[in-house]
Design a protein around this motif. Structure first.
Motif, PDB file in Angstrom:
ATOM      1  N   UNK A   1      -9.762  -8.451   6.558  1.00 28.01           N
ATOM      2  CA  UNK A   1      -9.036  -6.765   6.473  1.00 28.01           C
ATOM      3  C   UNK A   1      -9.484  -6.461   4.832  1.00 28.01           C
ATOM      4  N   UNK A   2      -9.549  -5.050   4.923  1.00 26.49           N
ATOM      5  CA  UNK A   2      -9.871  -4.326   3.642  1.00 26.49           C
ATOM      6  C   UNK A   2      -8.535  -4.793   2.832  1.00 26.49           C
ATOM      7  N   UNK A   3      -8.602  -4.549   1.483  1.00 32.00           N
ATOM      8  CA  UNK A   3      -7.501  -4.788   0.566  1.00 32.00           C
ATOM      9  C   UNK A   3      -6.379  -3.961   0.889  1.00 32.00           C
ATOM     10  N   UNK A   4      -7.083  -2.349   0.987  1.00 29.71           N
ATOM     11  CA  UNK A   4      -6.169  -1.339   1.142  1.00 29.71           C
ATOM     12  C   UNK A   4      -5.249  -1.651   2.584  1.00 29.71           C
ATOM     13  N   UNK A   5      -5.872  -2.125   3.653  1.00 23.67           N
ATOM     14  CA  UNK A   5      -5.154  -2.629   4.898  1.00 23.67           C
ATOM     15  C   UNK A   5      -3.997  -3.380   4.478  1.00 23.67           C
ATOM     16  N   UNK A   6      -4.490  -4.401   4.048  1.00 22.98           N
ATOM     17  CA  UNK A   6      -3.531  -5.555   3.732  1.00 22.98           C
ATOM     18  C   UNK A   6      -2.233  -5.088   2.908  1.00 22.98           C
ATOM     19  N   UNK A   7      -2.570  -4.358   1.864  1.00 22.71           N
ATOM     20  CA  UNK A   7      -1.518  -3.957   0.956  1.00 22.71           C
ATOM     21  C   UNK A   7      -0.685  -3.192   1.870  1.00 22.71           C
ATOM     22  N   UNK A   8      -1.150  -2.315   2.864  1.00 17.95           N
ATOM     23  CA  UNK A   8      -0.303  -1.258   3.779  1.00 17.95           C
ATOM     24  C   UNK A   8       0.552  -1.818   4.639  1.00 17.95           C
ATOM     25  N   UNK A   9      -0.122  -2.739   5.264  1.00 18.54           N
ATOM     26  CA  UNK A   9       0.714  -3.327   6.521  1.00 18.54           C
ATOM     27  C   UNK A   9       1.187  -4.642   6.610  1.00 18.54           C
ATOM     28  N   UNK A  10       0.831  -5.550   5.520  1.00 13.25           N
ATOM     29  CA  UNK A  10       1.394  -6.923   5.142  1.00 13.25           C
ATOM     30  C   UNK A  10       1.004  -7.305   3.964  1.00 13.25           C
ATOM     31  N   UNK A  11       1.629  -6.894   2.801  1.00 11.36           N
ATOM     32  CA  UNK A  11       1.312  -7.109   1.195  1.00 11.36           C
ATOM     33  C   UNK A  11       1.711  -8.725   1.056  1.00 11.36           C
ATOM     34  N   UNK A  12       0.872  -9.375   0.286  1.00 11.45           N
ATOM     35  CA  UNK A  12       1.044 -10.557   0.041  1.00 11.45           C
ATOM     36  C   UNK A  12       1.094 -10.827  -1.481  1.00 11.45           C
ATOM     37  N   UNK A  13       1.524 -11.980  -2.095  1.00  9.99           N
ATOM     38  CA  UNK A  13       1.743 -12.162  -3.309  1.00  9.99           C
ATOM     39  C   UNK A  13       0.189 -12.410  -3.814  1.00  9.99           C
ATOM     40  N   UNK A  14      -0.757 -12.852  -3.152  1.00  9.00           N
ATOM     41  CA  UNK A  14      -1.905 -13.298  -3.514  1.00  9.00           C
ATOM     42  C   UNK A  14      -2.956 -12.742  -2.561  1.00  9.00           C
ATOM     43  N   UNK A  15      -4.051 -11.999  -3.182  1.00 13.87           N
ATOM     44  CA  UNK A  15      -5.135 -11.823  -2.258  1.00 13.87           C
ATOM     45  C   UNK A  15      -6.272 -12.450  -2.734  1.00 13.87           C
ATOM     46  N   UNK A  16      -6.930 -13.036  -1.928  1.00 14.04           N
ATOM     47  CA  UNK A  16      -8.424 -13.918  -2.258  1.00 14.04           C
ATOM     48  C   UNK A  16      -9.544 -12.809  -1.670  1.00 14.04           C
ATOM     49  N   UNK A  17     -10.135 -12.238  -2.472  1.00 19.35           N
ATOM     50  CA  UNK A  17     -10.807 -10.834  -2.086  1.00 19.35           C
ATOM     51  C   UNK A  17     -12.580 -11.154  -2.426  1.00 19.35           C
ATOM     52  N   UNK A  18     -13.333 -10.935  -1.505  1.00 15.48           N
ATOM     53  CA  UNK A  18     -14.849 -10.968  -1.562  1.00 15.48           C
ATOM     54  C   UNK A  18     -15.097  -9.389  -1.867  1.00 15.48           C
ATOM     55  N   UNK A  19     -15.676  -9.408  -3.136  1.00 11.05           N
ATOM     56  CA  UNK A  19     -16.087  -8.047  -3.887  1.00 11.05           C
ATOM     57  C   UNK A  19     -17.520  -7.807  -3.877  1.00 11.05           C
ATOM     58  N   UNK A  20     -18.155  -6.750  -3.266  1.00  6.36           N
ATOM     59  CA  UNK A  20     -19.488  -6.528  -3.463  1.00  6.36           C
ATOM     60  C   UNK A  20     -19.861  -5.462  -4.549  1.00  6.36           C
TER      61      UNK A  20
END
Length: 255
Positions: free
Chosen positions: A141-160
């Motif tokens: 998921x995009x970070x924004x979607x995850x924050x909106x629908x199922x926020x987590x204490x930790x996001x492991x994010x691939x960033x271009x």
């Protein structure tokens, strides 16, 4: 009426940003110059988000207070040039999501090659260690979607690099720079230096309590070390055993 937010592009990044923006009370309008896939179109309708496809309504777009630009849209696009000429702030979806992450932590991984594999591996390690985390960004998921629908204490994010181009305050608690090789130069005026600068932006907002893990075997990264934030803690790694001891002794711990 809420702040006027225009989102350019209705892929995973754009729709994720739109869902988050709607939840936060923005007056959202999504504009995509091409066709929108049926699943994303259905989501926009489900959330009551106004949108258009196949063209850009410039009069409406240029009334925006702010624009979230999807990473696939280049600066040379006519719509982006018009927005820039009007002086409207343009940010990336990762920047927008960062505003609403709360106390959550971010591990951000970038690099020319191997970043998806590295991101997946870090996520698997975190999950195996019992951490409540999500795999997001250029993978999942995009970070924004995850924050909106199922926020987590930790996001492991691939960033271009494209996502880093339009950050302002985005700041990973741990940044990982895997390597830098010539790539996507058409987006950077065919100047390798511009692409290198984009990759190093992952550390530009980091602070003394943050960390950047980087590959000391990558010649381009090492040659441009001065572009790291001078506040972050640098943690080099190497596959060359004979250099490991020297690297450990030189590792910078900032205060």
């Amino acid at each position: 009426m809420g702040k006027q937010l225009i989102i350019l592009g209705a892929g995973e990044s754009g729709v994720g940003a739109a869902i988050l923006a709607k939840a936060k009370g923005y007056d959202v309008f999504v504009s995509d110059g091409g066709a929108i896939s049926k699943p994303y179109e259905a989501e926009l309708m489900q959330h009551g988000i106004a949108y258009e496809s196949g063209s850009h309504s410039m009069e409406r777009i240029l009334q925006a207070d702010e624009v979230v630009k999807s990473p696939g849209i280049p600066e040379k696009a006519a719509v982006v040039k018009a927005i820039r000429a009007r002086g409207i702030p343009v940010i990336s979806e990762v920047e927008f999501a960062y505003r609403y992450k709360g106390d959550s932590k971010i591990i951000g991984i970038t690099g020319s090659n191997g970043k998806s594999t590295t991101t997946s591996l870090i996520y698997a390690i975190c999950k195996a260690g019992g951490l409540d985390c999500a795999l997001v960004g250029n993978i999942g998921y995009s970070i924004a979607r995850q924050v909106a629908i199922d926020p987590k204490p930790l996001y492991v994010a691939e960033i271009s690099s494209f996502q880093l181009d339009d950050i302002v305050t985005f700041r990973p608690d741990i940044a990982v720079l895997v390597n830098i090789t010539e790539d996507h130069l058409d987006r950077y005026n065919y100047q390798f230096e511009n692409y290198i600068n984009a990759k190093f932006r992952i550390t530009e907002n980091q602070q003394p309590g943050d960390y950047c893990i980087y590959c000391a075997d990558d010649e381009v990264t090492v040659a441009n070390q001065h572009k790291f934030s001078n506040l972050t803690n640098l943690l080099p790694f190497t596959m060359k055993k004979k250099y490991a001891r020297a690297l450990i002794s030189k590792t910078r711990r900032c205060s």
